[in-house]
Design a protein around this motif. Structure first.
Motif, PDB file in Angstrom:
ATOM      1  N   ASP A  53      34.538  30.342  76.233  1.00 29.91           N
ATOM      2  CA  ASP A  53      33.264  30.334  76.847  1.00 29.91           C
ATOM      3  C   ASP A  53      33.016  32.018  76.676  1.00 29.91           C
ATOM      4  O   ASP A  53      33.572  33.024  76.956  1.00 29.91           O
ATOM      5  N   ARG A  54      32.075  32.060  76.010  1.00 31.01           N
ATOM      6  CA  ARG A  54      31.462  33.253  75.024  1.00 31.01           C
ATOM      7  C   ARG A  54      31.424  34.332  76.332  1.00 31.01           C
ATOM      8  O   ARG A  54      31.661  35.567  76.138  1.00 31.01           O
ATOM      9  N   GLU A  55      30.595  34.086  77.236  1.00 33.90           N
ATOM     10  CA  GLU A  55      30.265  34.972  78.371  1.00 33.90           C
ATOM     11  C   GLU A  55      31.453  35.606  78.948  1.00 33.90           C
ATOM     12  O   GLU A  55      31.225  36.648  79.540  1.00 33.90           O
ATOM     13  N   SER A  56      32.384  34.849  79.067  1.00 32.89           N
ATOM     14  CA  SER A  56      33.671  35.268  79.666  1.00 32.89           C
ATOM     15  C   SER A  56      34.402  36.371  78.984  1.00 32.89           C
ATOM     16  O   SER A  56      35.165  37.073  79.528  1.00 32.89           O
ATOM     17  N   LEU A  57      33.874  36.570  77.765  1.00 34.68           N
ATOM     18  CA  LEU A  57      34.712  37.685  76.865  1.00 34.68           C
ATOM     19  C   LEU A  57      33.906  38.839  77.036  1.00 34.68           C
ATOM     20  O   LEU A  57      34.416  39.946  76.329  1.00 34.68           O
ATOM     21  N   LYS A  58      32.675  38.956  77.687  1.00 34.48           N
ATOM     22  CA  LYS A  58      31.966  40.183  77.177  1.00 34.48           C
ATOM     23  C   LYS A  58      32.596  41.423  78.166  1.00 34.48           C
ATOM     24  O   LYS A  58      32.874  41.239  79.209  1.00 34.48           O
ATOM     25  N   GLY A  59      32.712  42.259  77.174  1.00 35.36           N
ATOM     26  CA  GLY A  59      33.171  43.757  77.667  1.00 35.36           C
ATOM     27  C   GLY A  59      34.952  43.736  77.582  1.00 35.36           C
ATOM     28  O   GLY A  59      35.402  44.408  77.879  1.00 35.36           O
ATOM     29  N   ARG A  60      35.642  42.352  77.590  1.00 39.30           N
ATOM     30  CA  ARG A  60      37.007  42.396  77.785  1.00 39.30           C
ATOM     31  C   ARG A  60      37.701  42.910  76.374  1.00 39.30           C
ATOM     32  O   ARG A  60      38.724  43.264  76.534  1.00 39.30           O
ATOM     33  N   THR A  90      37.201  30.521  68.172  1.00 32.87           N
ATOM     34  CA  THR A  90      37.563  31.625  67.085  1.00 32.87           C
ATOM     35  C   THR A  90      36.156  32.321  66.773  1.00 32.87           C
ATOM     36  O   THR A  90      36.206  33.544  66.903  1.00 32.87           O
ATOM     37  N   ARG A  91      34.972  31.774  66.895  1.00 38.45           N
ATOM     38  CA  ARG A  91      33.644  32.090  66.513  1.00 38.45           C
ATOM     39  C   ARG A  91      33.458  33.196  67.746  1.00 38.45           C
ATOM     40  O   ARG A  91      32.758  34.214  67.340  1.00 38.45           O
ATOM     41  N   ASN A  92      33.687  32.575  68.861  1.00 35.13           N
ATOM     42  CA  ASN A  92      33.186  33.434  69.893  1.00 35.13           C
ATOM     43  C   ASN A  92      33.979  34.787  70.062  1.00 35.13           C
ATOM     44  O   ASN A  92      33.621  35.880  70.351  1.00 35.13           O
ATOM     45  N   LYS A  98      33.502  41.934  66.670  1.00 32.54           N
ATOM     46  CA  LYS A  98      32.246  42.752  65.705  1.00 32.54           C
ATOM     47  C   LYS A  98      31.583  43.729  66.702  1.00 32.54           C
ATOM     48  O   LYS A  98      31.673  44.889  66.495  1.00 32.54           O
ATOM     49  N   GLY A  99      31.202  43.377  68.119  1.00 27.71           N
ATOM     50  CA  GLY A  99      30.458  44.203  69.140  1.00 27.71           C
ATOM     51  C   GLY A  99      31.437  45.377  69.373  1.00 27.71           C
ATOM     52  O   GLY A  99      30.817  46.358  70.074  1.00 27.71           O
ATOM     53  N   ALA A 100      32.705  45.007  69.480  1.00 31.10           N
ATOM     54  CA  ALA A 100      33.691  46.211  70.162  1.00 31.10           C
ATOM     55  C   ALA A 100      34.366  47.020  68.916  1.00 31.10           C
ATOM     56  O   ALA A 100      34.977  47.642  69.289  1.00 31.10           O
ATOM     57  N   ASN A 101      33.587  46.874  67.911  1.00 30.42           N
ATOM     58  CA  ASN A 101      34.283  47.566  66.738  1.00 30.42           C
ATOM     59  C   ASN A 101      35.745  47.426  66.599  1.00 30.42           C
ATOM     60  O   ASN A 101      36.590  48.523  66.416  1.00 30.42           O
ATOM     61  N   ILE A 102      36.261  46.450  66.862  1.00 28.72           N
ATOM     62  CA  ILE A 102      37.611  46.279  66.303  1.00 28.72           C
ATOM     63  C   ILE A 102      37.871  46.504  64.871  1.00 28.72           C
ATOM     64  O   ILE A 102      37.228  46.040  64.120  1.00 28.72           O
ATOM     65  N   LYS A 103      39.040  47.071  64.485  1.00 31.13           N
ATOM     66  CA  LYS A 103      39.631  47.584  63.398  1.00 31.13           C
ATOM     67  C   LYS A 103      40.252  46.332  62.555  1.00 31.13           C
ATOM     68  O   LYS A 103      40.239  46.459  61.266  1.00 31.13           O
TER      69      LYS A 103
END
Length: 308
Positions: A53-60, A90-92, A98-103
């Motif tokens: 559920d992509r929306e449930s990952l927002k900001g997490r 995995t795609r979600n 990417k949006g959270a600048n994960i290293k």
């Protein structure tokens, strides 16, 4: 900070316990408040969400550095298909990373993962790997053989099968080879790489293939498990095709079994097919990649069957 998806699953639960109380900051993704509470009780942050559920990952993933992706299924149930969980999930997760600048991304794949595999499990694991490898973020991928330990799905089903009747049914010849690795040794492998999270960005992207120190046939695995359980029964080999023909009636068998107080383990045609082929790599793979010798299957069974 680690962001762990799948921290309440089999491998994940062992990993989060190993990370508790150390110098690691960890945030676990959990599908329910009850599962989130499990992570909180051992000292980790927890957020509610589901990779499908992509929306449930927002900001997490905000303020995290490393994503640890352990989510996977070994059997499709309802709308939880291999495609939805392994590929779309995995795609979600990667898009949010990417949006959270994960290293750095860690992904738990499987030995045998191949885009050309006939098995949906291995094919979708390979598709998920492709998403990780091409996302532009440095990554580490583990392709491990069978991971075993307390409450692992494979051993739990095998224990049910061993207890079921006067003999133990073996699909086909039982000569397909596996390379079981104890889950605590898997955790050691992880920590060998991620022991200093601040330095992980210096690691080159890499795939590790590894397993335990032995190549064991399915027959040998069953016999050693029976030995650990102190159960003595003959092994009876049944043609795999015959077992597959009976699968449409397995639901009826399980209902009858429950009435008789017997738990009949579920099995799919794909799982039966995978037992007929080898799932192995170099027996020195852990020592070569991570610098230590892992436990044998018999030693591991003593940890979580005999003394567990």
């Amino acid at each position: 900070m680690f962001f762990i998806a799948g921290g309440t699953g089999f491998i994940g639960s062992h990993l989060v316990r190993a990370l508790a109380g150390g110098s690691y900051s960890t945030r676990c993704l959990a599908r329910t408040p009850e599962k989130a509470e499990v992570c909180k009780k051992i000292g980790h942050e927890a957020v509610i969400g589901d990779i499908t559920d992509r929306e449930s990952l927002k900001g997490r993933l905000d303020n995290c550095d490393i994503v640890v992706h352990l989510v996977g299924i070994i059997e499709e149930k309802g709308d939880m298909t291999f495609k939805r969980v392994h590929v779309e999930g995995t795609r979600n997760l990667i898009e949010e990373a990417k949006g959270a600048n994960i290293k750095h991304i860690f992904y738990q794949s499987a030995l045998g993962a191949s885009i050309n595999s006939w098995a949906k499990y291995y094919k979708t694991k390979a598709e998920a790997e492709d998403i990780v490898r091409t996302c532009g973020i440095p990554y580490t991928i583990f392709r491990s053989s069978l991971v075993i330990g307390k409450s692992d799905g494979f051993t739990e089903k095998l224990k049910e099968l061993v207890r079921l009747g006067p003999f133990v049914p073996i699909p086909g010849s039982g000569n397909g080879k596996l390379q079981p690795i104890y889950v605590e040794d898997w955790v050691k492998c992880f920590l060998k790489i991620f022991s200093d999270a601040s330095r992980i960005t210096h690691y080159a992207s890499r795939i590790y293939e590894f397993g335990g120190p032995e190549h064991l046939t399915y027959n040998e695995i069953v016999l050693q498990l029976m030995e650990a359980m102190q159960i003595h029964k003959p092994l009876v080999h049944i043609p795999a095709k015959l077992i597959k023909l009976s699968l449409p009636f397995s639901g009826i068998s399980r209902k009858i079994g429950s009435l008789l107080g017997k738990k009949i383990p579920t099995v799919t045609g794909e799982q039966l097919g995978l037992l007929q082929v080898d799932n192995i790599c170099d027996m020195d793979s852990v020592e070569g990649n991570f610098g230590f010798v892992p436990m044998t299957y018999r030693e591991a069974l003593k940890k979580f069957i005999v003394n567990g």
